[in-house]
Design a protein around this motif. Structure first.
Motif, PDB file in Angstrom:
ATOM      1  N   GLU A  82     -12.259  11.400   5.501  1.00  0.00           N
ATOM      2  CA  GLU A  82     -12.160   9.978   5.155  1.00  0.00           C
ATOM      3  C   GLU A  82     -10.917   9.706   4.320  1.00  0.00           C
ATOM      4  O   GLU A  82     -10.213   8.717   4.537  1.00  0.00           O
ATOM      5  CB  GLU A  82     -13.412   9.543   4.389  1.00  0.00           C
ATOM      6  N   ARG A  85      -7.842   9.815   6.489  1.00  0.00           N
ATOM      7  CA  ARG A  85      -7.693   8.587   7.277  1.00  0.00           C
ATOM      8  C   ARG A  85      -7.161   7.453   6.416  1.00  0.00           C
ATOM      9  O   ARG A  85      -6.314   6.671   6.847  1.00  0.00           O
ATOM     10  CB  ARG A  85      -9.034   8.193   7.909  1.00  0.00           C
ATOM     11  N   SER A  86      -7.668   7.361   5.166  1.00  0.00           N
ATOM     12  CA  SER A  86      -7.207   6.289   4.282  1.00  0.00           C
ATOM     13  C   SER A  86      -5.748   6.480   3.903  1.00  0.00           C
ATOM     14  O   SER A  86      -5.037   5.517   3.627  1.00  0.00           O
ATOM     15  CB  SER A  86      -8.069   6.235   3.019  1.00  0.00           C
ATOM     16  N   ARG A  88      -3.545   7.553   5.936  1.00  0.00           N
ATOM     17  CA  ARG A  88      -2.748   7.199   7.105  1.00  0.00           C
ATOM     18  C   ARG A  88      -2.814   5.703   7.400  1.00  0.00           C
ATOM     19  O   ARG A  88      -1.862   5.122   7.882  1.00  0.00           O
ATOM     20  CB  ARG A  88      -3.218   7.996   8.325  1.00  0.00           C
ATOM     21  N   THR A  89      -3.968   5.096   7.138  1.00  0.00           N
ATOM     22  CA  THR A  89      -4.173   3.690   7.483  1.00  0.00           C
ATOM     23  C   THR A  89      -3.959   2.804   6.267  1.00  0.00           C
ATOM     24  O   THR A  89      -4.614   2.994   5.250  1.00  0.00           O
ATOM     25  CB  THR A  89      -5.599   3.479   8.026  1.00  0.00           C
ATOM     26  N   PRO A  90      -3.063   1.834   6.336  1.00  0.00           N
ATOM     27  CA  PRO A  90      -2.858   0.923   5.204  1.00  0.00           C
ATOM     28  C   PRO A  90      -4.126   0.127   4.916  1.00  0.00           C
ATOM     29  O   PRO A  90      -4.661  -0.550   5.794  1.00  0.00           O
ATOM     30  CB  PRO A  90      -1.734   0.000   5.692  1.00  0.00           C
ATOM     31  N   ARG A  91      -4.633   0.236   3.697  1.00  0.00           N
ATOM     32  CA  ARG A  91      -5.811  -0.520   3.292  1.00  0.00           C
ATOM     33  C   ARG A  91      -5.848  -0.599   1.775  1.00  0.00           C
ATOM     34  O   ARG A  91      -5.186   0.151   1.087  1.00  0.00           O
ATOM     35  CB  ARG A  91      -7.095   0.113   3.833  1.00  0.00           C
ATOM     36  N   TRP A 116      -2.053  -6.490   9.205  1.00  0.00           N
ATOM     37  CA  TRP A 116      -2.746  -5.447   8.439  1.00  0.00           C
ATOM     38  C   TRP A 116      -3.959  -6.068   7.737  1.00  0.00           C
ATOM     39  O   TRP A 116      -3.941  -6.312   6.532  1.00  0.00           O
ATOM     40  CB  TRP A 116      -1.808  -4.804   7.419  1.00  0.00           C
ATOM     41  N   GLU A 118      -6.743  -4.967   6.722  1.00  0.00           N
ATOM     42  CA  GLU A 118      -7.446  -4.184   5.704  1.00  0.00           C
ATOM     43  C   GLU A 118      -6.691  -4.111   4.387  1.00  0.00           C
ATOM     44  O   GLU A 118      -7.158  -3.480   3.443  1.00  0.00           O
ATOM     45  CB  GLU A 118      -7.723  -2.770   6.235  1.00  0.00           C
ATOM     46  N   PRO A 279       0.593   4.264   1.982  1.00  0.00           N
ATOM     47  CA  PRO A 279       0.684   3.664   3.322  1.00  0.00           C
ATOM     48  C   PRO A 279       0.704   2.143   3.279  1.00  0.00           C
ATOM     49  O   PRO A 279       1.417   1.515   4.061  1.00  0.00           O
ATOM     50  CB  PRO A 279      -0.569   4.200   4.019  1.00  0.00           C
ATOM     51  N   LYS A 280      -0.078   1.525   2.389  1.00  0.00           N
ATOM     52  CA  LYS A 280      -0.114   0.057   2.340  1.00  0.00           C
ATOM     53  C   LYS A 280       1.219  -0.506   1.865  1.00  0.00           C
ATOM     54  O   LYS A 280       1.691  -1.526   2.382  1.00  0.00           O
ATOM     55  CB  LYS A 280      -1.254  -0.433   1.438  1.00  0.00           C
ATOM     56  N   ALA A 283       3.837   0.013   4.664  1.00  0.00           N
ATOM     57  CA  ALA A 283       3.653  -0.999   5.706  1.00  0.00           C
ATOM     58  C   ALA A 283       4.230  -2.340   5.268  1.00  0.00           C
ATOM     59  O   ALA A 283       4.868  -3.039   6.060  1.00  0.00           O
ATOM     60  CB  ALA A 283       2.159  -1.140   6.031  1.00  0.00           C
TER      61      ALA A 283
END
Length: 295
Positions: A82, A85-86, A88-91, A116, A118, A279-280, A283
């Motif tokens: 988890e 993943r966080s 890698r993924t902007p949130r 984006w 999230e 990542p956020k 982005a």
């Protein structure tokens, strides 16, 4: 050994049936694995294995503990996955400070939010100097050349200021043909809220920037009153192009002296050099560089 390492030694010993095989999987000696299991049994005050010279088998308590340990390691693996993943993924929340004119960039912010969903934007609009680290900001957007060595920066958009006036004003007072002619006109100035100084108008004469002393009809720390007063025919203003695009398009303002305005300003995103870019934030910076078109 820490608890998780001891649990791992126990699980591998139970699954392989020997300390030797468990040691091979863990990169440890059989003796180290055996001692870890013994210390674990002593701490739990329970026997986990029946052991003899030929083999070892789990006790009833050992079987129960093995099930619990397996669930623990499954949870650890799930948590790691988890987190990966966080990463890698902007949130998450992104705190950005923008200058007051940044309110005119709202359409770009809307596009970012759609791209984006999230990422939760937390925007603070101010022309005051802010300390990115002390105030817990992820980044700031500012105009001009960055000067703080503690901050990383990226240029995300360049623009050339425009000198504008209303058609009514130019009819009544005449159209200045050179910057020197502005000495006979009413000039509406922007003043820096942090220093209190009037911001100079970016004229150039030949290869050099021209230092021209202009009359001051009024000044304001924000561009909105300057736009309205210029539309009302009360003077000439120097404004960012994205702030008056609509007013020029519909004829309420007219751009003048374009050939004399050669200095280009820019938007920069700045963030602490001491932090790894998330990542956020990556982005956001990339999106601004691609979509911010302040001309």
């Amino acid at each position: 050994m820490d608890k998780l390492t001891a649990f791992d030694a126990f699980v591998q010993s139970a699954e392989t049936g020997s300390f030797v095989a468990a040691g091979r999987k863990l990169g440890l000696s059989a003796s180290a694995v055996g001692k870890a299991v013994v210390r674990l049994e002593q701490r739990l005050d329970v026997r986990l294995f029946h052991r003899n010279t030929r083999n070892m088998t789990l006790t009833e308590e050992g079987r129960l503990f093995l099930e619990r340990c397996r669930r623990i390691f499954e949870e650890v693996e799930a948590a790691e996955a988890e987190l990966a993943r966080s990463n890698r993924t902007p949130r998450g929340r992104l705190r950005i400070s923008l200058p007051l004119v940044g309110m005119l960039l709202t359409p770009v912010m809307a596009k970012f939010m759609r791209a984006w969903p999230e990422v939760q934007l937390d925007l603070d609009f101010s022309d005051q100097l802010v300390d990115v680290v002390e105030e817990g900001l992820d980044a700031v957007i500012r105009t001009g050349q960055p000067s703080d060595s503690r901050l990383m920066s990226r240029n995300v958009g360049r623009f050339k200021l425009k000198i504008v006036a209303s058609p009514d004003y130019l009819t009544r007072c005449g159209v200045p043909e050179t910057p020197d002619h502005l000495a006979q006109h009413q000039c509406l100035h922007q003043r820096s809220p942090s220093t209190g100084k009037i911001r100079p108008w970016p004229f150039a004469r030949g290869e050099r920037q021209a230092k021209i002393v202009l009359p001051e009809r009024m000044s304001a720390t924000a561009v909105d009153p300057l736009i309205e007063l210029a539309i009302e025919g009360l003077g000439i203003a120097c404004l960012p192009p994205f702030a008056i695009r609509g007013e020029i398009a519909d004829g309420r303002l007219v751009s003048i002296l374009d050939e004399w305005v050669t200095e280009t300003d820019q938007f920069n995103v700045l963030w602490p050099a001491s932090r790894q870019i998330t990542p956020k934030l990556r982005a956001f910076v990339n999106f601004m560089a691609e979509h911010l078109q302040p001309q």
